[in-house]
Scaffold this active site. Structure first.
Site, PDB file in Angstrom:
ATOM      1  N   ASP A  67       0.809  -1.213   0.000  1.00 22.69           N
ATOM      2  CA  ASP A  67       0.000   0.000   0.000  1.00 22.69           C
ATOM      3  C   ASP A  67       0.845   1.267   0.000  1.00 22.69           C
ATOM      4  OD1 ASP A  67       0.993  -0.331   2.555  1.00 22.69           O
ATOM      5  OD2 ASP A  67      -0.925  -0.755   3.475  1.00 22.69           O
ATOM      6  N   ASN A 136      -7.204  -2.686  14.442  1.00 17.82           N
ATOM      7  CA  ASN A 136      -8.597  -2.989  14.086  1.00 17.82           C
ATOM      8  C   ASN A 136      -8.689  -4.196  13.144  1.00 17.82           C
ATOM      9  OD1 ASN A 136      -7.595  -1.997  11.728  1.00 17.82           O
ATOM     10  ND2 ASN A 136      -8.994  -0.268  11.548  1.00 17.82           N
ATOM     11  N   HIS A 138      -6.923  -4.618  10.325  1.00 13.73           N
ATOM     12  CA  HIS A 138      -6.669  -4.401   8.896  1.00 13.73           C
ATOM     13  C   HIS A 138      -5.384  -5.090   8.444  1.00 13.73           C
ATOM     14  CE1 HIS A 138      -4.500  -0.284   9.653  1.00 13.73           C
ATOM     15  NE2 HIS A 138      -3.594  -1.180   9.368  1.00 13.73           N
ATOM     16  N   GLU A 143      -9.453  -1.859   5.564  1.00 15.03           N
ATOM     17  CA  GLU A 143     -10.084  -1.551   6.840  1.00 15.03           C
ATOM     18  C   GLU A 143     -11.316  -2.437   7.060  1.00 15.03           C
ATOM     19  OE1 GLU A 143      -8.346   0.098   8.653  1.00 15.03           O
ATOM     20  OE2 GLU A 143      -7.893   2.142   8.031  1.00 15.03           O
TER      21      GLU A 143
HETATM   22  C1  GLP Z   1      -0.214   0.381   8.525  1.00 19.32           C
HETATM   23  C2  GLP Z   1       0.088  -0.463   7.291  1.00 19.32           C
HETATM   24  C3  GLP Z   1      -0.147  -1.942   7.563  1.00 19.32           C
HETATM   25  C4  GLP Z   1       0.510  -2.329   8.877  1.00 19.32           C
HETATM   26  C5  GLP Z   1      -0.130  -1.561  10.011  1.00 19.32           C
HETATM   27  C6  GLP Z   1       0.374  -1.950  11.387  1.00 19.32           C
HETATM   28  O1  GLP Z   1      -1.518   0.764   8.627  1.00 19.32           O
HETATM   29  N1  GLP Z   1      -0.665  -0.083   6.168  1.00 19.32           N
HETATM   30  O2  GLP Z   1       0.372  -2.700   6.476  1.00 19.32           O
HETATM   31  O3  GLP Z   1       0.364  -3.719   9.078  1.00 19.32           O
HETATM   32  O4  GLP Z   1       0.155  -0.189   9.762  1.00 19.32           O
HETATM   33  O5  GLP Z   1       1.473  -1.189  11.731  1.00 19.32           O
HETATM   34  P1  GLP Z   1       2.450  -1.446  12.951  1.00 19.32           P
HETATM   35  O6  GLP Z   1       3.305  -2.590  12.531  1.00 19.32           O
HETATM   36  O7  GLP Z   1       3.209  -0.168  13.073  1.00 19.32           O
HETATM   37  O8  GLP Z   1       1.605  -1.759  14.122  1.00 19.32           O
END
Ligand code: GLP
Length: 251
Positions: A67, A136, A138, A143
């Site tokens: 993404d 959440n 995702h 989402e």
């Molecule tokens: C972002 C990314 C996700 C990632 C998520 C969790 O939203 N788009 O791909 O898994 O963050 O991030 P973290 O690893 O910092 O908790």
């Protein structure tokens, strides 16, 4: 589904890096799906080390990132392009032609999404997809409530995601509200998936993803249907799971 639970973040990172390294040893021209966020940073560090030690080579590897935020320039320190370049790509011998990150500044996001899907298909498909998980549930930026059949598309970020990701920005007002993301269907087409999770703030959602109902309200729950998925977690993220029971059920 396989569950690998280790003591801490460092071990989780090494385990994940070893899985990616094995993939590259077995298939040097692998197509990797890559993730951002805080969680995979340790894995990228470890992969760089393994590369510097001469155990793996990226020359023939192709990558597709999950993404990218809309409306940020590549040079913006908060863009996922910048993240990937600084934390991984500039340290390894990957061919710049083989790196793919969706363009969040494309004039026509729909066209960009179709083109991204076409490129993935043309590459032969993703051999190994790395995922993190949002609080959440995702995956990528899919989402809660995004349909399972979605391919790469533009998403509107949840309030919780904006709040969670504001830790990387000067102010919550600077966090983009939209992104372009591989869809759930794109992710589910990957031949193998590893999902990394660390810390107690992920424990609840990990429990739901593994034991809960399969529902777009908890996007990661769809992974229960994937034939080759490995959750690599530390003890804190796994703290709501009954690991003894899991040993019998999954390992
Ligand atoms: C972002 C990314 C996700 C990632 C998520 C969790 O939203 N788009 O791909 O898994 O963050 O991030 P973290 O690893 O910092 O908790």
């Amino acid at each position: 589904m396989r569950i690998i639970c280790v003591d801490n973040y460092d071990q989780m990172s090494k385990k994940a890096a070893n899985i990616v390294a094995s993939q590259l040893i077995l298939k040097p021209d692998s197509v990797l799906g890559l993730a951002t966020g805080a969680t995979p940073l340790g894995m990228y560090k470890q992969l760089i080390k393994t590369y510097e030690e001469g155990h793996i080579d990226f020359e023939e590897v192709t990558t597709f990132n999950l993404d990218e935020y809309c409306d940020l320039n590549k040079e913006d320190e908060q863009s996922y392009y910048y993240y990937m370049y600084e934390n991984f790509f500039k340290h390894i011998n990957i061919n710049i032609k083989n790196l793919n990150i969706p363009n969040g500044r494309a004039m026509d996001i729909h066209k960009e999404s179709l083109e991204y899907e076409r490129k993935i298909r043309k590459s032969g498909g993703i051999d190994l997809q790395v995922l993190g998980i949002g609080r959440n549930g995702h995956i990528g930026f899919n989402e809660p409530d995004i349909k399972f059949e979605a391919l790469t598309h533009m998403v509107k970020l949840d309030e919780q995601t904006i709040e969670d990701n504001s830790r990387f920005f000067d102010s919550i007002k600077d966090v983009p509200t939209k992104a372009i993301s591989m869809g759930i269907k794109t992710i589910m087409h990957a031949k193998k998936i590893i999902l990394l999770a660390s810390g107690k703030e992920k424990a609840e959602v990990i429990y739901g993803a593994i034991y809960g109902k399969i529902t777009p309200e908890l996007p990661a729950s769809v992974l229960q249907l994937h034939p080759d998925v490995v959750f690599v977690m530390d003890k804190e993220a796994a703290s709501k799971l009954d690991l003894e029971k899991l040993k019998e059920e999954y390992l």
